[in-house]
Write an enzyme that holds these catalytic residues in place. Structure first.
Site, mmCIF file in Angstrom:
data_model
loop_
_atom_site.group_PDB
_atom_site.id
_atom_site.type_symbol
_atom_site.label_atom_id
_atom_site.label_comp_id
_atom_site.label_asym_id
_atom_site.label_seq_id
_atom_site.Cartn_x
_atom_site.Cartn_y
_atom_site.Cartn_z
ATOM 1 C CE1 TYR A 53 25.455 -84.041 -60.625
ATOM 2 C CE2 TYR A 53 26.608 -82.325 -61.567
ATOM 3 C CZ TYR A 53 25.893 -83.337 -61.764
ATOM 4 O OH TYR A 53 25.770 -83.994 -63.050
ATOM 5 C CB SER A 149 20.606 -84.692 -68.711
ATOM 6 O OG SER A 149 21.670 -85.338 -68.097
ATOM 7 C CD GLN A 175 25.030 -83.541 -68.991
ATOM 8 O OE1 GLN A 175 25.368 -84.034 -67.991
ATOM 9 N NE2 GLN A 175 25.166 -82.190 -69.016
ATOM 10 C CB SER A 204 30.849 -90.789 -67.514
ATOM 11 O OG SER A 204 31.710 -91.677 -67.026
ATOM 12 C CE LYS A 214 39.945 -94.799 -61.548
ATOM 13 N NZ LYS A 214 39.765 -93.550 -61.028
ATOM 14 N N GLY A 281 34.739 -84.514 -65.845
ATOM 15 C CA GLY A 281 34.579 -84.467 -64.429
ATOM 16 C C GLY A 281 35.667 -84.765 -63.497
#
Length: 335
Positions: A53, A149, A175, A204, A214, A281
């Site tokens: 990240y 993950s 994950q 997510s 949105k 997140g």
């Protein structure tokens, strides 16, 4: 806040896990500090980051923000994705796992991790070498346990076999990418985790923003959003008309109920008894604050039926849904 056992372990984690992928990128340290403070105030005790990240900046910010309160948090990070173009600065060699764990601990300003994830599956890896290295890190006290993950169900079973063979504790947690638009993990991943006692902490739950309402079918995505920036991974997965239409239908339901779609989508994930926690997140404090109401939001039997009518259990929202970062390899043609 609700607290749940992480699989069969005795570790208790908050139903919401604070994901820090945006920290150091679109979220500066001041806003990140407000997010962490708010999460702690609301009882969140679980925080997730990764070396990749923003190439370590997220970990550095998390380390700064947890000073003086490190032991109040269950801290997780990940390795495996490339940190440079060098041949031994990614994947799962003993060399890299040991070296990068030290780098992670330094960036996080801590002497141990509660959870170290293998961030993604590499089909050609020697998993036994990785498991042996992780076992040594556990025995040395640098990590309390490990997780996986983005691993498929049969690979989770193989890891469990290798752990038993090498006298290494089984992974604590998995994950996966799981939300009501992508129910594929219900087929193999979640049952495998239940069988081997892994906690499940999906990321997510709002499908990278699609399940906030949105984005509208047939309309250009708003500027500044992930879709508006043309994020390649999102444009090849979540951002498709079928998913936007499902989100619009659920938005209408949520407006009638008086809740936000993102809260409903997160609560839907948490309503699965296989789930230990779900990763929120946020990019902003306002986005983090939107998640809290999901913890106490109950999904009714009628709402379960509504979701099932829109997305078939065990399937994605539409045929062709495939994450380009994790391609299938089940059909290999004769050369």
């Amino acid at each position: 806040m609700q607290y749940r056992r992480l699989g069969k372990s005795n570790l208790k984690v908050s139903a919401l896990c604070l994901g820090s992928m945006m920290f150091g990128d679109q979220t500066d340290i001041d806003e990140a500090g407000r997010i962490v403070a708010s999460a702690r105030e609301h009882g969140v005790n679980f925080i997730d980051t990764a070396d990749v990240y923003t190439k370590g900046k997220s970990e550095e910010l998390v380390g700064q923000l947890l000073r003086g309160q490190r032991h109040d948090w269950v801290l997780a990070s990940k390795l495996g994705n490339a940190m440079s173009a060098a041949p031994n600065q990614s994947h799962y060699s003993r060399n890299w796992i040991v070296r990068e764990t030290d780098n992670i601990l330094k960036r996080l300003d801590t002497d141990y991790l509660d959870i170290l994830y293998m961030h993604r599956d590499y089909q050609d890896e020697n998993l036994e070498e990785a498991i042996q290295a992780l076992g040594d890190l556990i025995r040395n006290g640098k990590i309390r346990g490990f997780g996986v993950s983005n691993f498929r169900g049969w690979r989770i079973a193989e890891i469990a076999r290798l752990c038993e063979k090498n006298n290494v504790p089984l992974p604590l947690v998995c994950q996966p990418y799981y939300n009501l638009l992508n129910r594929g993990p219900e087929v193999e991943i979640l049952p495998a985790c239940a069988n081997y006692g892994l906690g499940v902490v999906p990321y997510s739950p709002i499908a990278r923003g699609v399940l906030t309402g949105k984005y509208k079918p047939g309309q250009k995505p708003p500027e500044g959003t992930r879709a508006g920036r043309g994020d390649k991974r999102m444009m090849e997965t979540e951002f498709r008309d079928e998913s936007l239409q499902i989100a619009e239908r659920l938005q209408q339901h949520c407006e009638a109920r008086g809740v936000k779609l993102g809260q409903f989508a997160t609560a839907w994930v948490l309503a699965n008894s296989a789930i230990s926690s779900v990763i929120a997140g946020p990019r902003t404090l306002a986005q983090m604050e939107d998640y809290y109401a999901a913890v106490d939001l109950k999904i009714t039997a009628e709402e379960e039926e509504l979701v099932d009518s829109l997305v078939t259990p065990g399937h994605a929202s539409t045929p062709g849904y495939n994450d380009p970062s994790y391609p299938f390899f089940g059909r290999l043609t004769v050369k």
